[in-house]
Design a protein around this motif. Structure first.
Motif, PDB file in Angstrom:
ATOM      1  N   TRP A   5      -3.401   6.335  15.339  1.00 51.30           N
ATOM      2  CA  TRP A   5      -4.425   7.228  15.582  1.00 51.30           C
ATOM      3  C   TRP A   5      -4.084   8.843  14.815  1.00 51.30           C
ATOM      4  N   LEU A   6      -2.775   9.037  14.929  1.00 49.48           N
ATOM      5  CA  LEU A   6      -2.620  10.087  14.443  1.00 49.48           C
ATOM      6  C   LEU A   6      -2.509  10.086  13.072  1.00 49.48           C
ATOM      7  N   SER A   7      -2.105   9.127  12.217  1.00 49.36           N
ATOM      8  CA  SER A   7      -2.210   8.865  10.803  1.00 49.36           C
ATOM      9  C   SER A   7      -3.715   8.999  10.351  1.00 49.36           C
ATOM     10  N   LEU A   8      -4.759   8.402  11.069  1.00 46.88           N
ATOM     11  CA  LEU A   8      -6.345   8.606  10.880  1.00 46.88           C
ATOM     12  C   LEU A   8      -6.601   9.935  11.093  1.00 46.88           C
ATOM     13  N   LYS A  57       2.792  12.927   1.450  1.00 45.80           N
ATOM     14  CA  LYS A  57       3.852  13.845   2.195  1.00 45.80           C
ATOM     15  C   LYS A  57       3.672  14.081   3.667  1.00 45.80           C
ATOM     16  N   TRP A  58       2.398  14.269   4.100  1.00 45.49           N
ATOM     17  CA  TRP A  58       2.067  14.554   5.457  1.00 45.49           C
ATOM     18  C   TRP A  58       1.491  13.508   6.246  1.00 45.49           C
ATOM     19  N   THR A  59       0.473  12.730   5.741  1.00 48.17           N
ATOM     20  CA  THR A  59      -0.165  11.745   6.421  1.00 48.17           C
ATOM     21  C   THR A  59       0.749  10.480   6.624  1.00 48.17           C
ATOM     22  N   PHE A  60       1.032  10.042   5.517  1.00 50.43           N
ATOM     23  CA  PHE A  60       1.733   8.490   5.483  1.00 50.43           C
ATOM     24  C   PHE A  60       3.378   8.828   5.442  1.00 50.43           C
ATOM     25  N   GLU A  61       3.790  10.288   5.585  1.00 51.34           N
ATOM     26  CA  GLU A  61       5.218  10.518   5.637  1.00 51.34           C
ATOM     27  C   GLU A  61       6.072   9.876   4.841  1.00 51.34           C
ATOM     28  N   GLN A  62       5.969   9.397   3.377  1.00 50.75           N
ATOM     29  CA  GLN A  62       6.567   8.833   2.528  1.00 50.75           C
ATOM     30  C   GLN A  62       7.982   9.796   2.274  1.00 50.75           C
ATOM     31  N   LYS A  63       9.108   9.296   2.527  1.00 48.08           N
ATOM     32  CA  LYS A  63      10.256  10.250   2.448  1.00 48.08           C
ATOM     33  C   LYS A  63      10.788  10.017   0.872  1.00 48.08           C
ATOM     34  N   GLU A 129      11.323  -5.270   3.018  1.00 46.09           N
ATOM     35  CA  GLU A 129      12.358  -5.653   1.804  1.00 46.09           C
ATOM     36  C   GLU A 129      11.781  -5.690   0.711  1.00 46.09           C
ATOM     37  N   GLU A 130      12.128  -6.000  -0.447  1.00 43.94           N
ATOM     38  CA  GLU A 130      11.280  -5.953  -1.717  1.00 43.94           C
ATOM     39  C   GLU A 130      10.160  -6.771  -1.509  1.00 43.94           C
ATOM     40  N   GLY A 131       8.968  -6.324  -1.975  1.00 45.95           N
ATOM     41  CA  GLY A 131       7.803  -7.204  -1.930  1.00 45.95           C
ATOM     42  C   GLY A 131       7.243  -7.648  -0.346  1.00 45.95           C
ATOM     43  N   GLN A 132       7.773  -7.152   0.483  1.00 49.65           N
ATOM     44  CA  GLN A 132       7.170  -7.375   1.980  1.00 49.65           C
ATOM     45  C   GLN A 132       6.670  -6.249   2.496  1.00 49.65           C
ATOM     46  N   VAL A 133       5.145  -6.076   3.021  1.00 51.10           N
ATOM     47  CA  VAL A 133       4.731  -4.990   3.514  1.00 51.10           C
ATOM     48  C   VAL A 133       4.651  -5.162   5.040  1.00 51.10           C
ATOM     49  N   TYR A 134       4.896  -4.229   5.726  1.00 51.49           N
ATOM     50  CA  TYR A 134       4.444  -4.013   7.274  1.00 51.49           C
ATOM     51  C   TYR A 134       3.710  -2.864   7.542  1.00 51.49           C
ATOM     52  N   GLU A 135       3.220  -3.160   8.742  1.00 54.59           N
ATOM     53  CA  GLU A 135       2.471  -1.920   9.530  1.00 54.59           C
ATOM     54  C   GLU A 135       3.267  -1.183  10.431  1.00 54.59           C
ATOM     55  N   ASP A 136       3.293   0.040  10.563  1.00 50.57           N
ATOM     56  CA  ASP A 136       3.882   0.665  11.799  1.00 50.57           C
ATOM     57  C   ASP A 136       3.210   0.360  13.113  1.00 50.57           C
TER      58      ASP A 136
END
Length: 136
Positions: A5-8, A57-63, A129-136
Motif C-alpha cells: 500500500w505504501l508503494s501504491l 529511487k523513492w517509490t520502489f527504493e532501488q538501491k 537470484e539471477e532471473g528470478q523475480v519475487y514480490e515484497d
C-alpha cells in the motif's frame, strides 16, 4: 501488506508530480498551437523522465545501479501507455466531441492504472537470484 500500500501511495504521489509536469507542458504547447498529438508525446515524455527517476529511487527504493533491461522495460511500458492514451485522446476529442482538456484529464487517469501495473510488474522488480523475480 502495508509495504504494498505504501508503494501504491508513493506511486500515486509521484504520479501527481508527473501529471502536473505533463499537463502544464501540454497546456503551454497547445496554447502555442502545437498539434495536440505532438504536444501529448512531448508532455508525456517529460512526465516519464521524472517518473523513472522518482519511482526508481523513492517509490520502489532501488538501491543498486539501474540496468539497461530496467530502463528499456520502463520505456516500453510507457510507450505502450503513450499509444493507448494517444488513441483514447483522439477518440474522446475527435470522435466523442469531449473538450481537449477534459479528454486529456480522462486519459491521464486511465494511464495511471496501466502504468502502475506495468511498472510494478515488469520494471522495478527485485531479484533473489539471477532471473528470478519475487514480490515484497
Amino acid at each position: 501488506m502495508i509495504k504494498k500500500w505504501l508503494s501504491l501511495i508513493k506511486f500515486a504521489l509521484v504520479g501527481v508530480v508527473n501529471t502536473l509536469i505533463d499537463v502544464i507542458i501540454y497546456a503551454v504547447l497547445t496554447k502555442f498551437h502545437l498539434n495536440y498529438l505532438a504536444a501529448q508525446c512531448i508532455s508525456y515524455s517529460a512526465g516519464v523522465l521524472n517518473s523513472y527517476l522518482m519511482n526508481r529511487k523513492w517509490t520502489f527504493e532501488q538501491k543498486e545501479k539501474g540496468s539497461k533491461r530496467e530502463f528499456f522495460t520502463f520505456i516500453g511500458v510507457n510507450l505502450i501507455t503513450l499509444l493507448i492514451t494517444t488513441f483514447l485522446l483522439t477518440v474522446f476529442y475527435k470522435r466523442l466531441g469531449i473538450s481537449l482538456h477534459i479528454s486529456k484529464l480522462l486519459v491521464t487517469g486511465i494511464s495511471v492504472g496501466i502504468n502502475y501495473l506495468g511498472t510494478k510488474t515488469f520494471v522495478f522488480t527485485k531479484l533473489k537470484e539471477e532471473g528470478q523475480v519475487y514480490e515484497d
